[in-house]
Design a protein around this motif. Structure first.
Motif, PDB file in Angstrom:
ATOM      1  N   SER A  56       7.496  -4.552  23.778  1.00  0.00           N
ATOM      2  CA  SER A  56       6.054  -4.242  23.205  1.00  0.00           C
ATOM      3  C   SER A  56       4.978  -5.470  23.466  1.00  0.00           C
ATOM      4  N   LEU A  57       5.605  -6.769  23.390  1.00  0.00           N
ATOM      5  CA  LEU A  57       5.046  -7.777  23.537  1.00  0.00           C
ATOM      6  C   LEU A  57       4.654  -8.164  24.723  1.00  0.00           C
ATOM      7  N   GLN A  58       5.538  -7.748  25.949  1.00  0.00           N
ATOM      8  CA  GLN A  58       5.321  -7.993  27.461  1.00  0.00           C
ATOM      9  C   GLN A  58       4.276  -7.131  27.739  1.00  0.00           C
ATOM     10  N   LYS A  59       4.027  -6.070  27.120  1.00  0.00           N
ATOM     11  CA  LYS A  59       3.118  -4.835  27.612  1.00  0.00           C
ATOM     12  C   LYS A  59       1.698  -5.372  27.155  1.00  0.00           C
ATOM     13  N   LEU A  60       1.760  -5.962  25.760  1.00  0.00           N
ATOM     14  CA  LEU A  60       0.518  -6.258  25.385  1.00  0.00           C
ATOM     15  C   LEU A  60      -0.094  -7.670  25.733  1.00  0.00           C
ATOM     16  N   GLY A  61       0.843  -8.079  26.427  1.00  0.00           N
ATOM     17  CA  GLY A  61       0.431  -9.352  27.199  1.00  0.00           C
ATOM     18  C   GLY A  61      -0.088  -9.209  28.554  1.00  0.00           C
ATOM     19  N   VAL A  62      -0.284  -8.002  28.974  1.00  0.00           N
ATOM     20  CA  VAL A  62      -0.934  -7.409  30.185  1.00  0.00           C
ATOM     21  C   VAL A  62      -2.203  -6.870  29.855  1.00  0.00           C
ATOM     22  N   SER A  63      -2.419  -6.313  28.617  1.00  0.00           N
ATOM     23  CA  SER A  63      -3.690  -5.613  28.505  1.00  0.00           C
ATOM     24  C   SER A  63      -3.667  -5.248  26.888  1.00  0.00           C
TER      25      SER A  63
ATOM     26  N   PRO B 262      -7.426  -0.423  23.805  1.00  0.00           N
ATOM     27  CA  PRO B 262      -6.747   0.480  22.887  1.00  0.00           C
ATOM     28  C   PRO B 262      -5.749   1.394  23.348  1.00  0.00           C
ATOM     29  N   SER B 263      -5.600   1.846  24.748  1.00  0.00           N
ATOM     30  CA  SER B 263      -4.688   2.781  25.173  1.00  0.00           C
ATOM     31  C   SER B 263      -3.448   2.000  25.070  1.00  0.00           C
ATOM     32  N   SER B 264      -3.247   0.646  25.363  1.00  0.00           N
ATOM     33  CA  SER B 264      -2.182  -0.195  25.545  1.00  0.00           C
ATOM     34  C   SER B 264      -1.700  -0.315  24.045  1.00  0.00           C
ATOM     35  N   VAL B 265      -2.473  -0.591  23.074  1.00  0.00           N
ATOM     36  CA  VAL B 265      -2.240  -0.849  21.818  1.00  0.00           C
ATOM     37  C   VAL B 265      -1.628   0.353  20.997  1.00  0.00           C
TER      38      VAL B 265
ATOM     39  N   ARG C   9      -1.524 -13.515  25.680  1.00  0.00           N
ATOM     40  CA  ARG C   9      -0.295 -13.815  24.929  1.00  0.00           C
ATOM     41  C   ARG C   9      -0.535 -15.129  23.925  1.00  0.00           C
ATOM     42  N   SER C  10      -1.370 -15.906  24.250  1.00  0.00           N
ATOM     43  CA  SER C  10      -1.967 -16.816  23.350  1.00  0.00           C
ATOM     44  C   SER C  10      -2.574 -16.201  22.079  1.00  0.00           C
ATOM     45  N   LEU C  11      -3.481 -15.404  22.030  1.00  0.00           N
ATOM     46  CA  LEU C  11      -4.313 -14.599  21.231  1.00  0.00           C
ATOM     47  C   LEU C  11      -3.114 -14.013  20.308  1.00  0.00           C
ATOM     48  N   LEU C  12      -2.189 -13.361  20.909  1.00  0.00           N
ATOM     49  CA  LEU C  12      -1.341 -12.677  19.972  1.00  0.00           C
ATOM     50  C   LEU C  12      -0.295 -13.585  19.413  1.00  0.00           C
ATOM     51  N   PHE C  13      -0.025 -14.692  19.817  1.00  0.00           N
ATOM     52  CA  PHE C  13       0.780 -15.484  18.902  1.00  0.00           C
ATOM     53  C   PHE C  13       0.168 -16.154  17.749  1.00  0.00           C
TER      54      PHE C  13
ATOM     55  N   PHE D 153     -11.353 -10.386  28.626  1.00  0.00           N
ATOM     56  CA  PHE D 153     -10.302  -9.494  28.322  1.00  0.00           C
ATOM     57  C   PHE D 153     -10.415  -8.920  26.919  1.00  0.00           C
ATOM     58  N   LEU D 154     -11.313  -9.082  26.069  1.00  0.00           N
ATOM     59  CA  LEU D 154     -11.843  -8.560  24.864  1.00  0.00           C
ATOM     60  C   LEU D 154     -13.139  -7.838  24.869  1.00  0.00           C
ATOM     61  N   HIS D 155     -13.069  -6.681  24.169  1.00  0.00           N
ATOM     62  CA  HIS D 155     -14.148  -5.860  23.887  1.00  0.00           C
ATOM     63  C   HIS D 155     -15.279  -6.808  23.177  1.00  0.00           C
ATOM     64  N   PRO D 156     -16.540  -6.722  23.635  1.00  0.00           N
ATOM     65  CA  PRO D 156     -17.845  -7.512  22.970  1.00  0.00           C
ATOM     66  C   PRO D 156     -17.767  -7.311  21.465  1.00  0.00           C
ATOM     67  N   ALA D 157     -17.695  -5.936  20.997  1.00  0.00           N
ATOM     68  CA  ALA D 157     -17.759  -5.492  19.583  1.00  0.00           C
ATOM     69  C   ALA D 157     -16.478  -6.412  18.855  1.00  0.00           C
ATOM     70  N   PHE D 158     -15.192  -6.431  19.357  1.00  0.00           N
ATOM     71  CA  PHE D 158     -14.064  -7.057  18.757  1.00  0.00           C
ATOM     72  C   PHE D 158     -14.510  -8.382  18.584  1.00  0.00           C
ATOM     73  N   THR D 159     -15.025  -9.165  19.761  1.00  0.00           N
ATOM     74  CA  THR D 159     -15.148 -10.592  19.812  1.00  0.00           C
ATOM     75  C   THR D 159     -16.009 -11.088  18.801  1.00  0.00           C
ATOM     76  N   SER D 160     -17.016 -10.282  18.519  1.00  0.00           N
ATOM     77  CA  SER D 160     -18.265 -10.396  17.313  1.00  0.00           C
ATOM     78  C   SER D 160     -17.509 -10.467  15.961  1.00  0.00           C
ATOM     79  N   SER D 161     -16.626  -9.523  15.765  1.00  0.00           N
ATOM     80  CA  SER D 161     -15.851  -9.242  14.339  1.00  0.00           C
ATOM     81  C   SER D 161     -14.986 -10.112  14.232  1.00  0.00           C
ATOM     82  N   CYS D 162     -14.242 -10.388  15.327  1.00  0.00           N
ATOM     83  CA  CYS D 162     -13.082 -11.596  15.426  1.00  0.00           C
ATOM     84  C   CYS D 162     -13.489 -12.981  15.115  1.00  0.00           C
TER      85      CYS D 162
END
Length: 1028
Positions: free
Chosen positions: A465-472, A475-478, A815-819, A846-855
């Motif tokens: 799971s971590l390997q797949k999330l490290g690629v993308s 929303p479909s991947s998550v 991967r840096s963001l996930l950890f 690599f992140l959606h603009p809406a998420f970056t704002s809330s993040c």
């Protein structure tokens, strides 16, 4: 004469008829239920002889005094019953709120309305009627609308005491000890609560009266996930008195699943009984304990799948039940003397002075429990776990019998089957949502054979799971990965549940859900996962994600991880790393990160070969603790310690080598050799070696005198270990020739904690959460903060931070963001800062603009909860507040506060931004000027404030701020110059423009007279042509 006589006789006859028909009667026809002003009242009355009707108000106060007030009276003449209508005018102090004119009254217990009939002349009471009025609490009464002019004294009193704004100090007899859900791991950690005496005199009087004859009730929700595996009992709810003894109430769970109820009587007499029913596994049950003086009534209502099962037990004791709920403290779950049950605690309530009728009835689950559906999740997890166990067994069995299947194939085809039919069919039937997990299990079985467990499958699922999330992180991947993570969590991989909780909390690739995030964190924390324990502690410390603020509940989580931190540090491993504060904006610190192949580490190795003892010790510490990007390797660390001790005779390396020899870490345990190096280090002035030798004498030779002597010497030299050990000697009663002294132990623990000792910090926090009667007050908020500090030194948290930093240095931002996200959701402020910074940079989009704002908004906000927030976060958050980031309303005042906080932390950008606000017309509040030490500039003109702010910015220690602040300051001076001389410049400009034509004509004529006739006129130079 006859006519007069006849008249008298008729009158006497009428009077006799009236007397015969009349009766002594009085009644209140419509008495009010409450004591309210101007109530309409009707009184029915009649009498046999002339009498008086009296209407009284009788008031009884909590002080015991009784006051009788006559409201009205009237005469009664014999005759038919009559009804008198009147307005019931009660005293102002009884029906209105105090306001300076209406005076205060004592607490009213009883208010009666009495009407009576008294015979005229005799004064004897004939008949009466009484009605009860419910007095309103003091501050629930209305204010009186006075129809008079107040005197000066009354007006001054009302201005000095605005009684109309007073609020009733509500004090409930029902106390909620726990309003949320607590995930218990079955260890010595629980929720500590204390109760205080009532402020209300009546409630406190009732409480004191019931101490020797307890009459109260307790209610709690419990879900047990594992049987009590302790030799005796597991803690559910108990109370500890000042002497450290169990007192009423004490509720425990036995290994057989029965409830053990223990109570105390007079003279510390303790009694107990065992309930006949058993607490079921993995079902929410509502347990109530009622104390009725000499009897205990226990009931349990279990609600699961719309089914309700009720159990009860009663026991009558031969003595009174004694309970003073303000003495000592309550513990939910485990405590100092007992382990907790393994499971989840729901809301816990105590009814201090009464037993309500509904306490035993539980028709539905509380909202906090119902919203999570925890029991359903556990059931599904059990089903999945069982299914995967069978699947693995079948795959192993199939692999074992593969050859026999192939041998029988030819015979089968010749006798029964046609060519092209199915061959050796797969009899393992897997549901669609479990196919990927089954596929992973099959792969592991093919590689490892029969040595595959469900935990190994869960670990593999998490890594994939971590390997797949490290690629993308789309929303479909998550959406694809989340079921894998949750299935991995069901297979004993709690880190997967923690990552799922972080994704739901941040809304990264999935719709944000606080409830789902909380549920997954509870499940992971109940599995003793360190980062999930940290997360729940952080949420309840600050009251985030809709959870209640509860420092005692937060401490229960932080104390668990704090104790694990001490244990983990005694057993370093490659799975741990030192918790290092590294901000991704700090280029200097990033450049210092290394590895064994990095040029920095190679340079240290070169220096060590040249005889630099400090380089040898630095490499040893990096390898032992896993610092600066170097993976932990105890064997290599021990070799560097040995080289520093033997070749360089470095006292630091001698101490380190002596410790690893003493503990057997990375080398074979050799106590005599360890003593040699520790003594050498001590002789060369090593304070840690002095303390370590004291530990040896205490642990191995039981020579407490020698140990204390060495520790006292080391304590004078500010050794944290020595102070910690001396405190332990006082606590355990091993200090030579001195009795146990808990307060002296606390003082040594506090001294050691202030020097940075983690175990001592845990000890101090434990004392603060319960208090030391007569010596140390209870400090729950300080306890949880100190425990949080200790918990955040955990090596497993450090490992996650290290993996996030390594990924960043390799330019693997996903991967840096996930950890960093996993660490940020655990409440670690520096990880929260790095998550916000990664979202802000969004390298590679690599992140959606809406998420970056809330993040950015969420995690920059969270990071400022720390004791020392990063100034970059303060500036960035101030900018977002000023701009109205994410469609929010612009908030200049809060932005100015952020800039000020940054400026006070020596960040010149804060001063510069404050200056920009002033230039735009914002007036700095006096509070900000006071904080900046500029209170003298209050109400000064804009130019003075700007020059002061920019001068402070220019003169700061930050060299990069000198040029921009200097240029801006110059601009302020030029603007001031322009404003000061603009009028003069305009005047001279007008004057020159007016006089210029006159001077030009005069000069022209003068020139014509001075030239020869043959010369003629010269053309006038055009602007921009020829030389100036």
């Amino acid at each position: 004469m006859e006519t007069a006589t006849l008249y008298i006789r008729v009158c006497l006859l009428v009077l006799c008829v009236q007397m015969l028909c009349a009766e002594n009667r009085v009644s209140l026809l419509n008495p009010p239920e409450e004591a309210v002003p101007d109530q309409h009242l009707k009184v029915l009355y009649s009498c046999e002889q002339p009498a008086w009707v009296h209407l009284h108000c009788i008031v009884s106060f909590d002080s015991g005094s009784v006051l009788t007030i006559e409201l009205r009276n009237w005469s009664c003449e014999p005759g038919h019953p009559r009804i008198r209508s009147l307005t019931l005018v009660l005293p102002d102090w009884l029906v209105y709120r105090p306001d300076g004119t209406v005076r205060f009254s004592q607490w009213v217990l009883v208010c009666l309305l009495r009407v009576s009939l008294i015979v005229m002349g005799e004064g004897s009471l004939v008949v009466q009627d009484v009605a009860s009025l419910e007095p309103k609490p003091l501050y629930r009464r209305p204010l009186k609308q006075h129809k008079l002019c107040f005197g000066w004294r009354a007006e001054m009193q009302m201005l000095a005491h605005p009684l109309e704004k007073m609020v009733c100090p509500m004090e409930e007899e029902t106390v909620t000890l726990l309003s949320s859900i607590f995930a218990s791991t079955g260890e010595h950690f629980g929720i500590t609560k204390t109760l205080q005496p009532f402020n209300n005199e009546l409630l406190e009087h009732l409480r004191l009266k019931k101490i020797s004859f307890a009459r109260c009730a307790f209610s709690l929700w419990l879900l047990v996930t594992e049987p009590c595996n302790q030799p005796s009992l597991c803690g559910v709810l108990h109370r500890i008195d000042r002497q450290g003894s169990y007192v009423t109430p004490a509720l425990f769970l036995t290994p057989s699943g029965q409830l053990h109820v223990q109570v105390s009587g007079e003279a510390q007499l303790s009694s107990a009984f065992l309930c006949s029913f058993r607490v079921p596994m993995r079902e929410w049950c509502h347990i109530t304990v009622e104390l009725h003086g000499t009897m205990v009534d226990v009931s349990m209502v279990c609600l699961e799948k719309d089914q309700k099962r009720v159990h009860s037990a009663q026991h009558l004791f031969s003595h009174n039940l004694v309970m003073d709920d303000t003495e000592g403290y309550f513990v939910i779950g485990g405590g100092k003397f007992i382990r907790s049950v393994v499971g989840f605690f729901g809301p816990v309530v105590i009814y201090r002075n009464r037993i309500p009728e509904h306490v035993q009835t539980a028709e539905e689950l509380p909202h906090s429990i119902r919203a999570l559906n925890l029991s359903s999740w556990l059931q599904k997890c059990d089903d999945f776990h069982h299914h995967m166990s069978l699947t693995i067994k079948e795959y192993v069995h199939k692999r074992t019998h593969t050859e026999s299947c192939l041998d029988a194939y030819n015979l089968y085809m010749k006798t029964h089957r046609q060519a092209g039919g199915p061959q050796c069919e797969d009899w393992v039937v897997v549901p669609a949502n479990r196919k990927y997990a089954a596929k992973v299990a099959r792969f592991l079985v093919s590689k490892r054979g029969g040595r595959v467990s469900v935990k190994a499958v869960g670990r593999a699922l998490f890594r994939l799971s971590l390997q797949k999330l490290g690629v993308s992180l789309s929303p479909s991947s998550v959406r694809t990965v989340l079921p894998w993570l949750q299935q991995a969590g069901c297979l004993h991989e709690p880190t997967a549940l923690h990552l799922s909780a972080a994704l739901y909390s941040a809304g990264l690739g999935v719709q944000q859900s606080s409830d789902k995030s909380w549920l997954l964190s509870l499940l992971s924390a109940q599995g003793d996962h360190r980062l999930s324990l940290l997360r729940l502690g952080f949420l309840h410390l600050h009251g985030l994600s809709g959870l209640p603020t509860d420092p005692d509940l937060a401490y229960a989580y932080y104390a668990n991880i704090g104790q694990q931190t001490v244990t983990d540090r005694l057993c370093p491993s490659a799975q741990q790393a030192t918790v290092e504060v590294v901000h991704l904006t700090d280029e200097e610190t990033l450049e210092q990160q290394t590895s064994e192949d990095h040029h920095i580490f190679q340079w240290l190795k070169f220096l060590a070969q040249k005889g630099e003892a400090q380089a040898e010790q630095m490499m040893g510490q990096m390898l032992f603790w896993g610092q600066q990007g170097v993976a932990s390797d105890l064997h290599k660390a021990a070799r560097h310690y040995q080289r520093g001790a033997e070749l360089h005779e470095d006292p630091v390396s001698m101490y380190d080598y002596g410790i690893v020899l003493l503990q057997g870490q990375g080398v074979e345990k050799d106590i005599p050799k360890a003593l040699v190096y520790l003594k050498k280090a001590m002789d060369r002035g090593s304070v840690p070696a002095l303390s370590a030798l004291g530990w040896y004498y205490e642990r191995y030779e039981k020579n407490y005198v020698k140990a204390v002597e060495l520790w006292e010497r080391a304590d004078l030299l500010e050794s944290p270990d020595a102070a910690m050990n001396l405190g332990a000697m006082y606590l355990q009663g091993n200090y030579p020739n001195k009795p146990p002294n808990e307060f002296l132990a606390y003082q040594y623990f506090l001294k050691s904690a202030n020097r940075g000792h983690i175990k001592a910090a845990n000890q101090v926090a434990e004392i603060w959460t319960t208090g030391l009667p007569g010596y140390v007050d209870r400090k729950p908020l300080d306890a949880v903060r100190l425990s949080k500090w200790a918990a955040e030194h955990n090596g497993y948290l450090g490992s996650v931070l290290r993996r996030g930093l390594d990924s960043y240095l390799k330019n693997d931002m996903l991967r840096s963001l996930l950890f960093y996200l996993m660490a940020a959701e655990s409440g670690f402020a520096d990880a929260q800062f790095n998550v916000a910074y990664l979202c802000e940079q969004n390298t590679g989009q690599f992140l959606h603009p809406a998420f970056t704002s809330s993040c950015m908004w969420k995690y920059y906000n969270l990071t400022i909860h720390s004791v020392t927030p990063h100034t970059y976060a303060l500036i960035k958050l101030g900018d977002m507040l000023y701009q109205g980031h994410g469609g929010r309303q612009k908030d200049v005042d809060t932005a100015a506060h952020m800039y000020t906080t940054a400026a006070l932390r020596r960040q010149p950008q804060g001063l510069y931004n404050l200056g920009c606000l002033v230039e735009e017309g914002y007036t700095l509040p006096l509070s900000i000027l006071i904080d900046l030490g500029l209170s003298a500039l209050y109400q000064s003109n804009q130019s003075v404030i700007l020059k002061t702010l920019y001068q402070k910015c220019r003169d700061s220690d930050d060299a990069d701020s000198f040029l921009p602040c200097s240029l801006t300051l110059l601009g302020v001076y030029l603007q001031e110059l322009h404003e000061d001389y603009s009028a003069s410049i305009k005047y001279w400009s007008v004057l020159v423009a007016t006089l210029a034509p006159t001077f030009y004509l005069l000069l022209s004529r003068y020139g014509q007279r001075g030239r020869s006739p043959s010369t003629g006129l010269r053309p006038v130079p055009q602007p921009g042509r020829g030389e100036v």
